[in-house]
Design a protein around this motif. Structure first.
Motif, mmCIF file in Angstrom:
data_model
loop_
_atom_site.group_PDB
_atom_site.id
_atom_site.type_symbol
_atom_site.label_atom_id
_atom_site.label_comp_id
_atom_site.label_asym_id
_atom_site.label_seq_id
_atom_site.Cartn_x
_atom_site.Cartn_y
_atom_site.Cartn_z
ATOM 1 N N UNK A 81 4.333 31.756 -3.665
ATOM 2 C CA UNK A 81 4.274 30.934 -2.437
ATOM 3 C C UNK A 81 4.118 31.989 -1.389
ATOM 4 N N UNK A 82 3.311 33.090 -1.487
ATOM 5 C CA UNK A 82 2.886 33.806 -0.334
ATOM 6 C C UNK A 82 1.784 33.116 0.109
ATOM 7 N N UNK A 83 1.310 33.938 1.166
ATOM 8 C CA UNK A 83 0.056 33.312 2.152
ATOM 9 C C UNK A 83 -1.241 33.253 1.114
ATOM 10 N N UNK A 84 -1.602 34.269 0.308
ATOM 11 C CA UNK A 84 -2.571 34.080 -0.757
ATOM 12 C C UNK A 84 -2.667 32.755 -1.648
ATOM 13 N N UNK A 85 -1.511 32.982 -2.237
ATOM 14 C CA UNK A 85 -0.995 31.867 -3.150
ATOM 15 C C UNK A 85 -1.416 30.267 -2.355
ATOM 16 N N UNK A 86 -0.686 30.297 -0.974
ATOM 17 C CA UNK A 86 -1.011 29.020 -0.280
ATOM 18 C C UNK A 86 -2.412 28.746 -0.103
ATOM 19 N N UNK A 87 -3.182 29.894 0.313
ATOM 20 C CA UNK A 87 -4.602 29.696 0.595
ATOM 21 C C UNK A 87 -5.180 29.023 -0.526
ATOM 22 N N UNK A 88 -5.073 29.651 -1.828
ATOM 23 C CA UNK A 88 -5.943 29.444 -3.007
ATOM 24 C C UNK A 88 -5.682 27.864 -3.147
ATOM 25 N N UNK A 89 -4.388 27.367 -3.085
ATOM 26 C CA UNK A 89 -4.187 25.782 -3.357
ATOM 27 C C UNK A 89 -4.797 25.197 -2.240
ATOM 28 N N UNK A 90 -5.024 25.419 -1.125
ATOM 29 C CA UNK A 90 -5.642 24.743 -0.205
ATOM 30 C C UNK A 90 -7.300 24.803 -0.410
ATOM 31 N N UNK A 91 -7.938 26.047 -0.617
ATOM 32 C CA UNK A 91 -9.238 26.141 -1.075
ATOM 33 C C UNK A 91 -9.523 25.089 -2.181
ATOM 34 N N UNK A 92 -8.706 25.289 -3.398
ATOM 35 C CA UNK A 92 -9.028 24.252 -4.401
ATOM 36 C C UNK A 92 -8.914 22.954 -3.897
ATOM 37 N N UNK A 93 -8.097 22.549 -2.925
ATOM 38 C CA UNK A 93 -8.107 21.028 -2.448
ATOM 39 C C UNK A 93 -9.411 20.697 -1.356
ATOM 40 N N UNK A 94 -10.057 21.751 -1.344
ATOM 41 C CA UNK A 94 -11.491 21.573 -0.373
ATOM 42 C C UNK A 94 -11.099 21.591 1.040
ATOM 43 N N UNK A 95 -10.225 22.511 1.505
ATOM 44 C CA UNK A 95 -9.974 22.386 3.204
ATOM 45 C C UNK A 95 -11.009 23.157 3.494
#
Length: 486
Positions: A81-95
């Protein structure tokens, strides 16, 4: 894991670690997944990276034998739930492809420089390199499964130019785009259709996950028959339809997209829907160990190993459906959702079987006529408060949102109580550690197993999976609680 542990895992070809890390070989300039069947290199020639992007940035190409770019995703990014995990999920979604690094950083509340530093330290690659790896994987899928021209593939995968596309494919895969296509098998059978396989870590109770979704299928948006689940997707560039069904050791995925630029996002959302990037062995070991968890729950784990915690393809839709389903049966909630879909959902250009509409957006429902909402006034007030907050951005439920902050924002809305907020956190945000002590189905399951609510504390950090084991323990006639309907 340190490098020695990684090397031992690769030497034993342990598939449990596919996607967790990657091994690169300096003598061949190739990187592989841990389970690659090729002869293992000498220890001094092996290097280990936390992501495919990091291996590519170091100058290594993807192995043509084990295809490391198609391994299951790291479960770490779904759990953290930290910023790196959140960033990885957004990158995977194509942000990054849609909004750039600035847009990604803005969503997370960091500067571009801070975010790049964090990702380099944790993942070994910055946001641009991670997005580039994602584009390369999308390009490979399009090359192997479609008849699109090379230039069309380049732009559909998110590349800014054909030259950039050619250079990236050659660098990542060691072959030209034409050579990648030349080795492909089947082609699409209709415009916009993509067929692919979604890998996962075994074991998996896939039938349970599909049944769970099928029981809640909204007419016009979803359908489930003969073990095949189909639904309409609302994606960044248009709508799509996905069909998911069990394969020999993967999930068959058939996508029909209005805009092929949505391929990467569609695949990631389907993976979150079925929780395909989970680590079932870690979950089952924790919940099934009688010393760490209750012995009764351990018995349930043995009966249904690999049980997943289904997420959702559209967090806003899930939140709306959670409110619609408050204090009503599954059938009642589906009826209401189907009615609102027919009134306020976006019609598909061409219906596909019983699939006719995309689920209504929060903005459309925020402007709905109260007379069209067959529910008590208190629930109408909650629905309008929720949809207004989602439409205005006051409440965000995207993959990169802070889960606790999102839950707090939901609880601040009228008519949104702890059960509803926690259920949204469970499915819309993919939190692995949610428990619903007030859920009627949970109470029935605990009573039937002679367990107390306090037992749930020992199931952390996998209480979401324990929750599904409890629901699954109920008989077919009582498996759904009054509230558990979204």
């Amino acid at each position: 894991m340190d490098d020695e542990q990684c090397y031992r895992a690769c030497s034993s070809r342990d598939s449990r670690f596919d996607g967790w890390f990657y091994m690169a070989v300096t003598s061949t300039d190739i990187y592989c997944r841990p389970s690659c069947p090729a002869v293992k290199p000498k220890r001094e020639n092996a290097r280990f990276y936390p992501s495919a992007a990091a291996a590519q940035a170091a100058g290594f190409r993807a192995c043509k034998r084990c295809r490391p770019d198609t391994s299951p995703g790291s479960p770490e990014w779904d759990v953290r739930a930290d910023v790196v995990g959140r960033a990885m999920r957004l990158i995977a979604d194509g942000v990054v492809d849609r909004e750039g690094v600035g847009g990604l950083a803005g969503r997370l509340g960091y500067s571009d420089r801070q975010l790049n530093r964090l990702l380099m330290a944790e993942v070994g690659a910055g946001p641009l390199a991670l997005a580039r790896a994602r584009r390369a994987q999308t390009a490979r899928v399009l090359l192997e499964t479609s008849d699109l021209q090379i230039a069309q593939v380049a732009f559909a995968a998110g590349f800014a130019s054909v030259r950039q596309f050619n250079d990236t494919v050659r660098e990542v895969f060691g072959r030209t785009p034409t050579e990648v296509r030349g080795r492909a098998g089947a082609r699409s059978v209709e415009p916009g259709e993509i067929r692919l396989r979604l890998p996962y870590r075994e074991p998996i109770a896939l039938g349970h996950a599909l049944d769970f979704l099928g029981l809640r299928a909204v007419p016009g948006v979803e359908e489930y028959a003969d073990g095949v689940y189909r639904r309409v997707l609302s994606l960044p560039h248009g709508t799509g339809v996905v069909e998911l069904s069990p394969g020999p050791s993967w999930v068959w995925c058939r996508l029909v997209l209005a805009d092929l630029r949505d391929l990467g996002a569609a695949v990631q959302r389907c993976r979150r829907l079925l929780d395909l990037d989970a680590d079932p062995l870690a979950v089952d070991e924790a919940l099934g160990n009688a010393e760490l968890a209750d012995g009764t729950l351990a018995a349930l784990v043995r009966v249904t190993p690999g049980l997943r915690s289904p997420g959702h393809v559209d967090p806003d839709e899930l939140a709306v459906r959670a409110v619609l389903g408050q204090q009503v049966s599954v059938a009642g909630a589906r009826t209401i959702a189907g009615r609102l879909t027919s009134l306020y959902g976006k019609p598909l250009p061409a219906p596909q079987g019983t699939l006719t509409h995309a689920f209504p957006t929060a903005a459309a429902l925020a402007d709905a006529d109260p007379a069209d909402l067959p529910m008590p006034n208190a629930r109408k007030k909650a629905l309008f408060a929720l949809t207004g907050a989602l439409a205005s951005g006051v409440v965000r439920l995207d993959p990169g949102v802070d889960r606790r902050a999102a839950e707090a924002a939901l609880l601040a809305l009228p008519g949104i109580g702890p059960w509803t907020a926690s259920y949204i956190r469970l499915r819309a945000l993919g939190d692995p550690d949610v428990f619903l002590p007030t859920d009627l189905g949970v109470k029935h399951a605990l009573a039937g197993l002679n367990l107390s609510i306090s037992a749930a504390q020992s199931w952390s950090p996998w209480r979401s999976y324990a929750l599904h084991h409890l629901w699954a323990s109920l008989s077919a006639t009582s498996a759904v609680s009054v509230k558990e309907v979204a």
